[in-house]
Design an enzyme around this catalytic site. Structure first.
Site, mmCIF file in Angstrom:
data_model
loop_
_atom_site.group_PDB
_atom_site.id
_atom_site.type_symbol
_atom_site.label_atom_id
_atom_site.label_comp_id
_atom_site.label_asym_id
_atom_site.label_seq_id
_atom_site.Cartn_x
_atom_site.Cartn_y
_atom_site.Cartn_z
ATOM 1 N N HIS A 1 0.746 -0.747 -0.055
ATOM 2 C CA HIS A 1 0.208 0.011 0.358
ATOM 3 C C HIS A 1 1.026 0.941 0.011
ATOM 4 O O HIS A 1 0.872 2.259 -1.050
ATOM 5 C CB HIS A 1 -1.258 -0.494 1.330
ATOM 6 C CG HIS A 1 -1.964 1.126 1.982
ATOM 7 N ND1 HIS A 1 -3.182 1.355 1.243
ATOM 8 C CD2 HIS A 1 -1.540 2.317 1.872
ATOM 9 C CE1 HIS A 1 -3.577 2.296 1.300
ATOM 10 N NE2 HIS A 1 -2.651 3.099 1.824
ATOM 11 N N GLU A 2 1.933 1.384 0.840
ATOM 12 C CA GLU A 2 2.178 2.176 0.915
ATOM 13 C C GLU A 2 3.638 2.642 -0.600
ATOM 14 O O GLU A 2 3.895 3.704 -0.416
ATOM 15 C CB GLU A 2 3.464 2.559 2.056
ATOM 16 C CG GLU A 2 2.849 2.486 3.181
ATOM 17 C CD GLU A 2 1.907 4.061 3.382
ATOM 18 O OE1 GLU A 2 2.098 4.993 2.838
ATOM 19 O OE2 GLU A 2 0.554 4.214 4.198
ATOM 20 N N HIS B 1 1.914 4.603 -3.152
ATOM 21 C CA HIS B 1 2.137 6.186 -2.856
ATOM 22 C C HIS B 1 3.247 6.537 -3.291
ATOM 23 O O HIS B 1 3.554 7.752 -3.846
ATOM 24 C CB HIS B 1 1.953 6.461 -0.916
ATOM 25 C CG HIS B 1 0.561 6.495 -0.762
ATOM 26 N ND1 HIS B 1 -0.451 7.542 -1.018
ATOM 27 C CD2 HIS B 1 0.488 5.426 0.735
ATOM 28 C CE1 HIS B 1 -1.488 7.122 0.093
ATOM 29 N NE2 HIS B 1 -1.276 6.141 0.307
ATOM 30 N N GLU C 1 -4.562 8.007 -3.170
ATOM 31 C CA GLU C 1 -4.724 6.306 -2.116
ATOM 32 C C GLU C 1 -5.290 5.435 -3.396
ATOM 33 O O GLU C 1 -5.370 4.599 -3.579
ATOM 34 C CB GLU C 1 -6.488 6.937 -1.835
ATOM 35 C CG GLU C 1 -5.601 7.427 -0.745
ATOM 36 C CD GLU C 1 -5.025 6.164 0.597
ATOM 37 O OE1 GLU C 1 -5.150 4.935 0.249
ATOM 38 O OE2 GLU C 1 -3.791 6.514 1.038
#
Length: 491
Positions: free
Chosen positions: A256-257, A260, A286
């Site tokens: 997930h990170e 980003h 996101e």
């Protein structure tokens, strides 16, 4: 130098100082000694004061008034759009208020962490009440008589409103609730059991970061209480966390990170240290983290590769085959924690927070009543009671640091990710074959070319619409979720 050149030289220094402020925040969450919190609050307030003064400096207004946009190219006009937006915002917020918010939220972050560890909301409530009061004051200044929450949303998703989100999310809620009810009636996949060495988790998680295209020469992976990403351009850092009995927490927080972080790393370097040199909005941000984590990382194809990597890292960990592993990874489970929620229920967590924080900002909900309001709403939405504050109102860091208006961008990002995934599958027919080999490059390359490289060049929804060929809406996300979980649970 032309007025535009002078403005951009000034802006470059402002952007550099903002990166330094971000690095102070990263340090606070990772390696800063606990006793340094009061001093760090003063440091953050000081640098915020400098940044605020630069953003509202009279010469910025003079440059903006002097420059003729018609004589500029599209990139320069986009730079002006961002600078003017920041200038207009900064001139509405008193410098003393901006510095006070920076000081109080820096200190509140430490108070939240201590209260979360002690499961003591009452100890945190006075600090949070101060944060809420300051952010309402800021919101009122920004709204200038308009909707306070809409003014806050503009910090994270320019061009949207609370009414827009309520309409979109109102269409999501009943569909997700109905699908969850059907899933709860079906036979559930098994649960992952065992103890997974945390140092081995970190070794594999760094491999996953590289697998998804994260450039470790311009970034690093550290541990924090709440995973996050920080920085842009040539210094983009991410964090994760480990749990000995839940390695997926670590692996999927990291993926997930990385979404980003890769977004920030892949922005056109011509935009470095300019307003275009960072993600255009948190909703678009996101969309990247969620498509990396879910549509790619939790796919049947990719989990077959991850299953082999986990066997290499941990030996026989009690899962018979890749298909069983896929079903375990995507199991719909009752749980309290938003960041650990399955795809089906994740947005229900976000929609609850949206309603609560809008009530806080309107003054309809007092901080002293927040814990009971949270617990009542959670039981109504999820069907079981909150057992302790760290699993409830204290689980997220966002309100302690004043990020009101941030939460809805998580679900908006899921909507955007659904649209992007639909377009990605059309554009990359070999996607499943690639992911089954642990090769994400066709997917991440498409996202880099169609979304990430643009940075802040286009407005948020325009960025997604250009990539997808249509205005984004919730239909692709709902279609994806229905197809995936109907297959998983044999509905």
């Amino acid at each position: 130098m032309s007025a535009y050149d002078e403005l951009m030289a000034f802006q470059r220094e402002t952007e550099a100082l903002a990166q330094i402020a971000g690095r102070l925040g990263w340090d606070q969450e990772t390696v800063m000694p606990r006793g340094a919190a009061p001093q760090r609050g003063e440091e953050m307030a000081a640098i915020e004061g400098v940044l605020h003064a630069r953003r509202m400096a009279p010469q910025v207004g003079e440059w903006l008034a002097t420059i003729d946009p018609d004589r500029l190219d599209d990139v320069a006009r986009a730079q002006l759009r961002h600078i003017r937006r920041d200038f207009d915002r900064a001139t509405k917020v008193p410098a003393a208020l901006a510095a006070r918010i920076a000081r109080v939220t820096s200190q509140a972050q430490g108070s939240w962490a201590e209260a979360r560890a002690a499961d003591d909301f009452a100890a945190f409530a006075p600090v949070l009440a101060e944060v809420v009061a300051l952010k309402r004051e800021e919101g009122q200044a920004l709204a200038n008589g308009g909707d306070v929450y809409d003014a806050m949303l503009a910090d994270y998703e320019p061009g949207t409103s609370g009414a827009d989100l309520q309409a979109m999310f109102g269409a999501l809620r009943p569909e997700l609730t109905a699908l969850r009810a059907a899933v709860r009636e079906a036979e559930a996949p098994p649960i992952l059991e065992g103890v997974f060495d945390e140092s081995a988790q970190m070794k594999l998680t760094r491999q996953l970061a590289r697998t998804f295209g994260y450039d470790m020469s311009r970034g690093r992976v550290d541990k924090a209480v709440h995973p996050f990403s920080s920085g842009s351009g040539l210094d983009v850092r991410i964090t994760t966390r480990t749990n000995a009995i839940d390695p997926f927490n670590c692996f999927y927080s990291t993926i997930h990170e990385v979404g980003h972080g890769a977004y920030e790393q892949n922005i056109d370097h011509a935009y470095l240290l300019t307003p275009l040199g960072q993600g255009v909005s948190m909703g678009v941000h996101e969309s990247q983290s969620r498509i990396y984590e879910n549509q790619l990382g939790r796919s049947r194809a990719f989990t077959s590769w991850l299953y082999a990597q986990m066997r290499d890292a941990f030996g026989d960990f009690g899962v018979a085959d890749a298909e069983t592993f896929y079903r375990i990874v995507n199991r719909v489970s009752d749980g309290f924690i938003r960041t650990e929620a399955d795809e089906l229920q994740y947005n229900l967590h976000v929609l609850m927070r949206l309603d609560l924080e809008r009530a806080l900002m309107r003054g309809d909900l007092l901080v002293d009543d927040l814990e009971s309001a949270w617990n009542e709403r959670f039981e109504a939405d999820f069907g079981f009671p909150v057992d302790r504050p760290s699993n409830g109102v204290l689980q997220d860091v966002h309100w302690s640091v004043g990020l009101f208006g941030y939460f809805p961008t998580y679900s908006l990002g899921n909507v955007y990710a659904g649209c992007l995934y639909e377009a990605l599958r059309r554009a990359v027919p070999t996607l499943d074959d690639d992911l089954a080999q642990g090769d994400t490059s066709s997917a991440t390359g498409w996202l880099r070319q169609n979304v990430q490289t643009h940075g802040g060049l286009y407005e948020p929804r325009d960025t997604i619409a250009r990539a997808c060929g249509k205005t984004p809406d919730e239909a692709p996300l709902l279609g994806y979720l229905k197809a995936k979980f109907s297959d998983l649970y044999r509905l």
